[in-house]
Design a protein around this motif. Structure first.
Motif, short mmCIF file in Angstrom:
data_model
loop_
_atom_site.label_atom_id
_atom_site.label_comp_id
_atom_site.label_asym_id
_atom_site.label_seq_id
_atom_site.Cartn_x
_atom_site.Cartn_y
_atom_site.Cartn_z
N TYR A 1 0.83 -1.21 0.00
CA TYR A 1 0.00 0.00 0.00
C TYR A 1 0.86 1.26 0.00
N HIS A 2 0.79 1.98 -1.12
CA HIS A 2 1.46 3.28 -1.20
C HIS A 2 0.41 4.31 -1.61
N TRP A 3 -0.61 4.46 -0.76
CA TRP A 3 -1.52 5.60 -0.75
C TRP A 3 -2.73 5.56 -1.68
N PHE B 1 2.78 -1.18 4.60
CA PHE B 1 2.39 0.20 4.34
C PHE B 1 3.61 1.07 4.08
N ASN B 2 3.45 2.02 3.15
CA ASN B 2 4.44 3.07 2.98
C ASN B 2 4.01 4.30 3.77
N GLU B 3 4.80 4.67 4.77
CA GLU B 3 4.65 5.94 5.47
C GLU B 3 3.30 6.18 6.11
N PRO B 4 3.05 5.53 7.24
CA PRO B 4 1.80 5.77 7.98
C PRO B 4 1.56 7.26 8.28
N VAL C 1 11.08 8.47 8.64
CA VAL C 1 11.81 8.92 9.82
C VAL C 1 12.82 9.99 9.39
N ASN C 2 12.39 11.24 9.45
CA ASN C 2 13.36 12.32 9.30
C ASN C 2 13.95 12.56 10.68
N TRP C 3 15.09 13.27 10.72
CA TRP C 3 15.70 13.50 12.04
C TRP C 3 15.19 14.82 12.66
N VAL D 1 12.91 2.30 6.52
CA VAL D 1 12.97 3.73 6.84
C VAL D 1 13.00 4.55 5.55
N ASN D 2 12.05 5.46 5.40
CA ASN D 2 12.17 6.48 4.37
C ASN D 2 12.76 7.69 5.04
N HIS D 3 13.94 8.08 4.58
CA HIS D 3 14.62 9.21 5.22
C HIS D 3 15.05 10.22 4.16
N TYR D 4 14.72 11.48 4.40
CA TYR D 4 15.07 12.53 3.44
C TYR D 4 15.87 13.67 4.04
N THR D 5 15.56 14.05 5.29
CA THR D 5 16.08 15.34 5.74
C THR D 5 16.03 15.45 7.26
N VAL E 1 9.92 22.42 -0.57
CA VAL E 1 10.13 23.29 0.60
C VAL E 1 10.63 22.53 1.83
N TRP E 2 10.25 21.26 1.95
CA TRP E 2 10.56 20.50 3.16
C TRP E 2 11.92 19.80 3.10
N LEU E 3 12.60 19.88 1.94
CA LEU E 3 13.77 19.01 1.73
C LEU E 3 15.07 19.79 1.58
N THR F 1 14.36 2.52 2.61
CA THR F 1 13.47 2.17 1.50
C THR F 1 13.16 3.37 0.61
N GLU F 2 13.59 4.58 1.03
CA GLU F 2 13.54 5.77 0.18
C GLU F 2 14.53 6.80 0.69
N ASN F 3 15.09 7.55 -0.26
CA ASN F 3 15.98 8.67 0.03
C ASN F 3 16.25 9.31 -1.32
N ALA G 1 17.07 4.24 -3.73
CA ALA G 1 17.04 5.66 -4.08
C ALA G 1 15.65 6.03 -4.62
N TRP G 2 15.12 7.14 -4.15
CA TRP G 2 13.88 7.67 -4.70
C TRP G 2 14.26 8.78 -5.67
N SER G 3 14.14 8.59 -6.98
CA SER G 3 13.41 7.51 -7.57
C SER G 3 14.08 7.07 -8.87
N GLU H 1 4.49 13.72 -8.50
CA GLU H 1 4.88 14.01 -7.13
C GLU H 1 3.67 14.53 -6.33
N TRP H 2 2.60 13.73 -6.31
CA TRP H 2 1.41 14.02 -5.49
C TRP H 2 0.91 15.44 -5.71
N MET H 3 0.75 16.23 -4.64
CA MET H 3 0.17 17.57 -4.78
C MET H 3 1.05 18.48 -5.65
N ARG I 1 10.81 17.12 -9.44
CA ARG I 1 11.28 15.88 -10.08
C ARG I 1 12.31 15.16 -9.21
N PHE I 2 12.11 13.88 -9.00
CA PHE I 2 13.01 13.09 -8.16
C PHE I 2 13.78 12.02 -8.94
N GLY I 3 13.66 11.99 -10.27
CA GLY I 3 14.19 10.84 -11.00
C GLY I 3 15.68 10.83 -11.26
C1 PNW Z 1 7.73 10.19 0.20
N1 PNW Z 1 8.65 14.90 4.47
O1 PNW Z 1 6.92 11.07 0.91
C2 PNW Z 1 6.79 9.26 -0.54
O2 PNW Z 1 6.85 7.94 -0.08
C3 PNW Z 1 6.91 9.33 -2.02
O3 PNW Z 1 5.75 8.80 -2.62
C4 PNW Z 1 7.22 10.74 -2.47
O4 PNW Z 1 7.18 10.90 -3.85
C5 PNW Z 1 8.59 11.07 -1.93
O5 PNW Z 1 8.65 10.91 -0.53
C6 PNW Z 1 9.06 12.48 -2.26
O6 PNW Z 1 8.18 13.42 -1.71
C7 PNW Z 1 7.42 12.01 1.78
O7 PNW Z 1 7.93 15.90 4.70
C8 PNW Z 1 6.66 13.13 1.99
O8 PNW Z 1 9.76 14.82 5.00
C9 PNW Z 1 7.07 14.08 2.88
C10 PNW Z 1 8.25 13.92 3.59
C11 PNW Z 1 9.02 12.80 3.37
C12 PNW Z 1 8.60 11.85 2.46
#
Ligand code: PNW
Length: 491
Positions: free
Chosen positions: A128-130, A172-175, A235-237, A315-319, A357-359, A385-387, A428-430, A436-438, A444-446
């Motif tokens: 499940y990814h949303w 689940f991806n990202e509760p 899990v961001n820090w 863990v999906n970790h970005y920032t 804005v969040w990254l 599982t994502e970065n 690596a995402w992606s 990219e959702w909204m 672009r993340f590719g």
């Molecule tokens: C993930 N944050 O979502 C999703 O699993 C992907 O589908 C999405 O495309 C990707 O990150 C890039 O946005 C996140 O606010 C949404 O830190 C928000 C955050 C992190 C991951």
């Protein structure tokens, strides 16, 4: 090297899984092809198109439904060990319920998986990814306590059809994004904006649904299929902005509200929701005149049922963010999860900024997050599982900021490995630009750029694709490496 000191190059082990990740709605297209049912994203983008930047949608996206062979070819170009993707529940079960299975949906995922396996690429499947079937949303979706049964039934269909070849399932991806953004706010489908209780009802039902799907795998499939089942949590820090004790308290509350709500019931020794946050919500609920806490606690039996139900921690970790104590949070409604957490957060001005804005690129944040989780949850096995990193649409293929980000992630992971953290893989995402959702197609993340104007959705490797390929092949980061040209081949 007579007379000079050769520094030992830090390397990733040969069995470390390097891959990329994607999600069904973001890449597949074929939104109503061959019997697929409507999902909450299909419903939202068709009925309320203005919520998406640029009013675009995922009807076609990268058209992986028709281009999956090209996607697997790209995986081969990069030399991936593994590929993480999600299945669209409503492609397999058009109404969400297991009475009616769509044979074309099963066939599509069979073809996709078999194509990967032909080239020794290990499929990692997210259930499940949303993209919830819209019919289930009409019954309340994650707010309905029967949700966990529907999810278990869907999980059974997935294990039965694909578990002979898929050895790693993620429920689940990202509760947090499902529950807070979808139910507690209006920033993801179904945009319920039920700020007082939405996040919390969803959190409890989601965690139980995860546990049911895990226990089903454990009881009926594991012995025959020999795979693993787990969950992926973002899990961001979040660290304190100063040494003041109230900032450390605020940072802890924030961590509990961001990911502890979902991780604690599953990974902690005592089970249940994290204590400080749950006390805080109970206290605020009473002050606000509620007859009971807005956070529905687990019964002892439920705690027991959920505890220990994950073979690994995805863990999906970005920032990262810095946190200071506050009284509520002036930017959010009362009551709401952000208000309950009593803090505000910000990124350091010096950190490199992406198109989102969040990254930002925060120093060594993978290490900070994983070493914290390791101590809290008794040294689990981790997969990142994502970065990944975003750039703006229309920029060229030379993506040096993304390269800087990926290299920094590699160093931070090597710090984890040096410390004995059981980190086993990195996705690596992606793989390719996607919906990219909204933010539509603006961010672009590719590693591969996609031309969304082209009916064939041509994919072209960015410079970062070559750098990632080089890292995978050599198992270390070579800062001198420059691709000779941007022409990709399969080695
Ligand atoms: C993930 N944050 O979502 C999703 O699993 C992907 O589908 C999405 O495309 C990707 O990150 C890039 O946005 C996140 O606010 C949404 O830190 C928000 C955050 C992190 C991951």
């Amino acid at each position: 090297c007579y007379g000079s000191v050769v520094r030992q190059q830090r390397r990733f082990p040969d069995d470390f899984l390097f891959g990329t990740a994607t999600a069904s709605y973001q890449i597949e297209g074929g939104w109503d092809a061959d019997g697929k049912g409507e999902s909450i994203w299909d419903y939202m983008v068709h009925n309320n198109p203005s919520v998406i930047r640029g009013e675009t949608n995922g009807d076609v996206a990268g058209d992986t439904y028709n281009n999956y062979k090209r996607d697997v070819e790209m995986m081969r170009e990069l030399g991936l060990d593994a590929y993480r993707f999600s299945m669209a529940w409503s492609r397999i079960l058009p109404t969400g319920m297991a009475n009616e299975v769509n044979p074309a949906g099963i066939e599509f995922y069979n073809n996709y998986i078999n194509e990967m396996l032909k080239y020794n690429i290990q499929p990692l499947v997210t259930l499940y990814h949303w993209d919830l079937p819209q019919k289930l949303q009409e019954l309340g979706g994650f707010a309905n306590p029967l949700f966990s049964d529907w999810f278990e039934d869907y999980a059974r269909v997935v294990y039965e059809n694909f578990g002979d070849r898929v050895k790693m399932f993620i429920t689940f991806n990202e509760p947090r994004e499902i529950c807070y953004e979808g139910y507690g706010a209006a920033t993801k489908a179904p945009r319920l904006n039920s700020t007082a209780v939405g996040t919390y009802l969803c959190a409890k039902n989601l965690v139980i649904a995860h546990a049911k799907a895990y226990r089903l795998y454990d009881k009926e499939f594991r012995e025959k299929q020999g795979g693993q089942c787990g969950i992926t949590i973002s899990v961001n820090w979040f660290g304190p902005a100063t040494d003041a004790p109230e900032d450390e308290v605020a940072a802890e509350l924030r961590r509990q509200g961001e990911w502890g709500l979902y991780a604690h019931p599953i990974f902690s020794a005592e089970g249940g929701f994290p204590k400080e946050l749950s006390d805080k919500i109970a206290e605020k609920s009473a002050e606000q005149g509620y007859a009971r806490s807005r956070l529905p606690e687990f019964t002892e039996e439920e705690k027991e049922f959920v505890r220990g139900t994950s073979d690994f921690f995805g863990v999906n970790h970005y920032t990262a963010f810095m946190v200071t104590a506050a009284n509520g949070n002036a930017n959010y409604p009362v009551p709401s999860l952000p208000d309950d957490m009593d803090n505000i957060s910000f990124a350091d001005d010096d950190w490199l900024k992406s198109a989102s804005v969040w990254l930002t690129l925060a120093p060594n944040s993978i290490y900070k997050a994983l070493s914290h989780l390791r101590t809290l949850y008794n040294d689990p096995i981790f997969y990142l599982t994502e970065n990944g990193w975003s750039t703006l649409e229309g920029r060229d293929l030379i993506d040096d900021d993304r390269i800087e980000y990926y290299r920094a992630s590699m160093e931070s992971m090597l710090n984890c490995l040096d410390d004995g953290i059981k980190l086993k893989g990195y996705m690596a995402w992606s793989l390719l630009d996607n919906f990219e959702w909204m933010e539509g197609y603006i961010e672009r993340f590719g590693l591969y750029e996609v031309d969304f104007e082209d009916p064939a959705r041509k994919r072209t490797p960015r410079k970062s694709a070559f750098v990632y390929k080089h890292i995978i092949k050599n198992r270390y980061v070579d800062y001198e490496y420059e691709p000779e040209s941007l022409t990709m081949t399969i080695d």
